[in-house]
Design a protein around this motif. Structure first.
Motif, PDB file in Angstrom:
ATOM      1  N   GLY A 356       2.371  10.833  10.448  1.00 27.85           N
ATOM      2  CA  GLY A 356       1.401  10.341  11.407  1.00 27.85           C
ATOM      3  C   GLY A 356       0.028  10.951  11.180  1.00 27.85           C
ATOM      4  O   GLY A 356      -0.974  10.469  11.690  1.00 27.85           O
ATOM      5  N   HIS A 382       9.168   9.512  10.621  1.00 33.29           N
ATOM      6  CA  HIS A 382       9.552   8.135  10.957  1.00 33.29           C
ATOM      7  C   HIS A 382       8.384   7.165  10.778  1.00 33.29           C
ATOM      8  O   HIS A 382       8.573   5.959  10.797  1.00 33.29           O
ATOM      9  N   ALA A 383       7.180   7.721  10.597  1.00 35.36           N
ATOM     10  CA  ALA A 383       6.026   6.871  10.283  1.00 35.36           C
ATOM     11  C   ALA A 383       6.339   5.959   9.102  1.00 35.36           C
ATOM     12  O   ALA A 383       5.800   4.856   8.982  1.00 35.36           O
ATOM     13  N   PHE A 385       8.917   4.265   8.561  1.00 30.52           N
ATOM     14  CA  PHE A 385       9.679   3.054   8.844  1.00 30.52           C
ATOM     15  C   PHE A 385       8.993   2.163   9.859  1.00 30.52           C
ATOM     16  O   PHE A 385       9.578   1.281  10.439  1.00 30.52           O
ATOM     17  N   GLN A 386       7.717   2.430  10.055  1.00 32.93           N
ATOM     18  CA  GLN A 386       6.973   1.543  10.928  1.00 32.93           C
ATOM     19  C   GLN A 386       6.687   0.232  10.217  1.00 32.93           C
ATOM     20  O   GLN A 386       6.731   0.154   8.997  1.00 32.93           O
ATOM     21  N   GLU A 387       6.387  -0.758  11.047  1.00 33.59           N
ATOM     22  CA  GLU A 387       6.339  -2.118  10.535  1.00 33.59           C
ATOM     23  C   GLU A 387       5.345  -2.357   9.401  1.00 33.59           C
ATOM     24  O   GLU A 387       5.653  -3.028   8.428  1.00 33.59           O
ATOM     25  N   HIS A 388       4.164  -1.765   9.537  1.00 29.97           N
ATOM     26  CA  HIS A 388       3.122  -2.094   8.567  1.00 29.97           C
ATOM     27  C   HIS A 388       3.306  -1.386   7.221  1.00 29.97           C
ATOM     28  O   HIS A 388       2.526  -1.583   6.315  1.00 29.97           O
ATOM     29  N   GLN A 409      19.562   5.185  16.000  1.00 29.54           N
ATOM     30  CA  GLN A 409      18.558   4.976  14.970  1.00 29.54           C
ATOM     31  C   GLN A 409      19.184   4.511  13.661  1.00 29.54           C
ATOM     32  O   GLN A 409      18.581   3.785  12.893  1.00 29.54           O
ATOM     33  N   LYS A 416      17.400  -2.934   9.132  1.00 30.69           N
ATOM     34  CA  LYS A 416      16.080  -3.206   8.557  1.00 30.69           C
ATOM     35  C   LYS A 416      16.085  -4.479   7.721  1.00 30.69           C
ATOM     36  O   LYS A 416      15.049  -5.104   7.536  1.00 30.69           O
TER      37      LYS A 416
END
Ligand code: ADP
Ligand code: MG
Length: 699
Positions: A356, A382-383, A385-388, A409, A416
């Motif tokens: 992040g 976990h950043a 696996f964020q969408e973008h 999770q 995914k």
């Protein structure tokens, strides 16, 4: 879609009789999950905490003080309290064996006279006490006439409540929820020995809310076992469905040519242990098959999981594909990156970091490199696996220290949709029984053997009264070149207090040792945390005062002393994790467990275990025994996380049965299309494991 027959159970609890707008929020508070309104199902699954036995009907003379009894008495006289006096209202009753006073502190005469008419027979239930040598019963629980007696349950369920919610309201709602339970199809295989002796689901749940004996809530009754089994079956079935769909979703075979791996191995200052070797080849075999990998890499702290993960990632890169390692905290992501990058880059791998904290242009650059295939392996939180975040060709996701992430999770990850192989690493050795209940049929590689040359950590328990001696000892250790962790405990689960305790300890140690004392805690900005960790790792500070942020994964081989303040406040797993921060290099290490005088039994047992063994698996089993599975998995609640009816002791025994049953079922009827399959779908919805059904429909 949820089967219609279940709809009455998924209606809001406020649809039950007696729950109006005033009481509904109390039910929501007590039973609603994550702020959602409580439903009929939640009331139904709110199992009584105990049973009151009103079946004992002794005479007044026989009634034992303190025990709940139900007495048949004649009402002799009323003695209202005098207008101004503080004497309570008393009603005198008797049977042939003796007499008794019923005592009411807030008695309304008219009501009491109606309830207890002089000369009549009444049944009263409650507990008797002696007061100035005479028998009395203060505020009887029940006062009924002959008709009421017929309706008085001999065994009365007692429910967990919340402030403002009366037992009678909860009891009524619970009874109504049982009435709402529809006739459900049988999902048990009645032809198996296990399936034969158990009651129906509906009878089983009714047996808890309408107990027929004082033992009705025992975990060993057929009703409780049936319900626990149902819940475990639902969870195992769901896990198997996830796995089945992952296996079906076309994976890709990833075969490396060994060039990066060989370069890494050649550059390592040590050779792999046999356990590491085995784990690496198990993972390579999984990667090479066209099915998706779902593997747990279990290894005690310091067992060397990281290099196994690196070699797995290198294999993927050799095949021209990408790998990501997700750590639970920024510190760990950064540490993995910083420590592995030189090794990886020397071997020819292209490495990146994404948390992040990467922002602006730097972030854009990493994102572009990931999407463009210019990065082979990426470390992050976990950043990642964020969408973008897009990968050119992600083949492997390594999830470090999984127990820090929610159990759900993993489902999210596997859903995914990309054909990603998943390797989960956990540093908390998890007893086999729990591996099965939480991870299901996951393949497991275990590093039980520690790298050679490790010296045992000398573990001692020291009373907090002797803290001055501890400070002197730390001083001597530093003078000899040691580096020291000093961990302050969680105070009342409040991070702010936590930090205050650590800051205070830091201040006192600074007075003694000057600026060679660092501080790191969870409330610090990421950059400051890194700076403090970095200074300690480089030897610019000798002592690092920390809250439990250092618990997981941090690696400073030169650190040889671990001081844990208020060790009695930590769970075994946590203590073991913390101790694992030392004893990593070749130097002799010490762990001092500072405890408050007057330890409880459990705390003493924990400290004894710590002194006795360093085997994480043994410690995990002991932890399970002492505190229940919540701690083993790093969650704080004491129940079975994610389970509502099954309790820990039942799990082990039922798990194997449930798993075999679920497996057999899916072999015979992989789409759950048969009659029993349909019933099992109902089961999955009932226990809200229905994410798994969506996978069925997709697959
Ligand atoms: P963990 O399993 O706790 O993640 P690490 O992977 O951080 O353990 O390894 C702990 C330490 O052991 C590291 O400093 C690492 O370099 C070292 N190490 C790993 N494998 C070996 C080995 N086979 N021989 C000697 N040291 C090793
Ligand atoms: Mg690690």
């Amino acid at each position: 879609m949820r089967p219609d027959i279940l709809n009455p159970l998924f209606a809001e609890a406020r649809s039950l009789p007696g729950i109006g707008p005033r009481l509904a929020p109390l039910f929501d508070r007590l039973l609603g999950e994550n702020g959602k309104p409580a439903r009929v199902l939640d009331v139904l699954f709110h199992i009584p905490a105990s049973v009151i036995d009103r079946s004992r009907k002794p005479t007044i003379a026989e009634a034992e003080p303190g025990a709940i009894v139900t007495l048949e008495v004649t009402v002799d006289a009323h003695r209202p309290s005098p207008p101004q006096g503080r004497t309570p209202y008393r009603v005198l009753v008797s049977d042939p064996s003796g007499d008794l006073a019923l005592v009411f502190f807030k008695g309304v005469q008219a009501r009491l006279e109606k309830l207890l008419p002089v000369g009549e027979t009444r049944w009263i239930s409650g507990s008797i006490e002696l007061w100035e040598g005479r028998r009395q019963m203060v505020h009887p629980d029940r006062i009924v006439d002959r008709e009421g007696l017929a309706r008085l349950p001999a065994f009365e369920p007692v429910y967990g409540l919340t402030e403002g919610l009366y037992p009678s309201v909860m009891a009524r709602a619970a009874q109504a929820s049982v009435d709402r339970l529809p006739a459900l199809p049988e999902w048990l295989d009645r032809s198996t020995p296990a399936g034969r002796g158990w009651p129906d689901f509906a009878d089983a749940i009714a047996a808890l809310h309408r107990p027929a004996s004082a033992q009705a809530l025992d975990p060993t009754t057929p009703a409780r076992i049936r319900l626990a089994y149902d819940e475990v079956l639902a969870s195992q079935l769901a896990l198997l469905l996830v796995r089945q769909s992952m296996k079906k979703a076309a994976g890709r075979a990833t075969v490396g040519d060994g060039r990066f791996s060989r370069a890494i191995l050649a550059a390592l200052p040590y050779s792999l242990t046999n356990a590491q070797d085995t784990a690496v080849s198990e993972i390579r075999t999984d990667l090479a098959t066209p099915e998706r990998m779902l593997r747990l890499l279990q290894g005690d702290v310091g067992s060397g999981k990281t290099v196994v993960a690196l070699l797995a990632m290198a294999t993927v890169a050799e095949a021209g594909r990408q790998a990501a390692l997700m750590a639970p905290t920024e510190i760990l992501a950064r540490q993995h990156h910083d420590r592995l990058k030189p090794l990886a880059e020397a071997a020819g791998l292209r490495v990146a970091l994404l948390t992040g904290r990467e922002k602006g242009q730097a972030r854009e650059k990493v994102l572009a490199a990931l999407a463009g295939g210019d990065v082979d392996i990426v470390f992050g939180t976990h950043a990642l696996f964020q969408e973008h975040v897009a990968f050119a060709d992600l083949a492997l996701a390594v999830v470090d220290e999984q127990h820090r992430f929610g159990v759900h999770q993993r489902l999210a990850l596997s859903q995914k949709g990309e054909a990603v192989d998943v390797l989960v690493m956990t540093a908390t050795p998890i007893p086999r029984t729990l591996v099965l209940s939480y991870f299901g049929d996951m393949d497991v590689s275990t590093l039980r053997e520690k790298p050679a040359g490790r010296q045992p950590v000398d573990t001692r328990a020291v009373s907090l009264d002797r803290i001055d001696e501890v400070v002197s000892a730390v001083g001597r250790a530093i003078a000899g070149g040691a580096r020291v962790y000093w961990v302050c405990p969680l105070v009342d689960e409040s991070e702010a207090l936590d930090v205050a305790a650590a800051a205070e300890r830091h201040a006192t140690l600074v007075q003694v040792f000057g600026d060679r004392v660092g501080l790191v805690h969870g409330k610090m900005p990421g950059r400051d945390k890194d700076a403090a960790m970095g200074a300690f790792a480089r030897g610019e500070t000798d002592i690092l005062v920390a809250t439990t942020v250092i618990e997981v994964g941090v690696d400073v081989p030169q650190a040889t002393v671990m001081v844990i303040e208020h060790a009695e406040r930590f769970g075994l797993a946590q203590l073991h994790q913390l101790r694992g921060r030392v004893g990593r290099g070749s130097g002799k290490s010490t762990c001092l467990l500072l405890f408050k005088a007057g330890l409880g039994e459990v705390a003493r047992a924990r400290i004894d275990t710590m002194r006795r063994t360093e085997d994480g698996f043994e410690i995990a089993e002991e932890d399970l025994r002492l505190r229940g599975e919540g701690d083993v998995l790093g969650t704080r609640q004491s129940g079975m996380p994610g389970f509502r009816l099954a309790v820990a002791e039942q799990q082990g025994a039922l798990l194997a049965l449930a798993r075999d049953d679920a497996k057999l079922m899916l072999t015979r009827d992989p789409d759950l299309a048969s009659e029993r399959g349909q019933a099992l779908r109902v089961l999955l919805y009932l226990f809200e494991r229905d994410e798994a059904i969506r996978l069925l429909q997709a697959g």
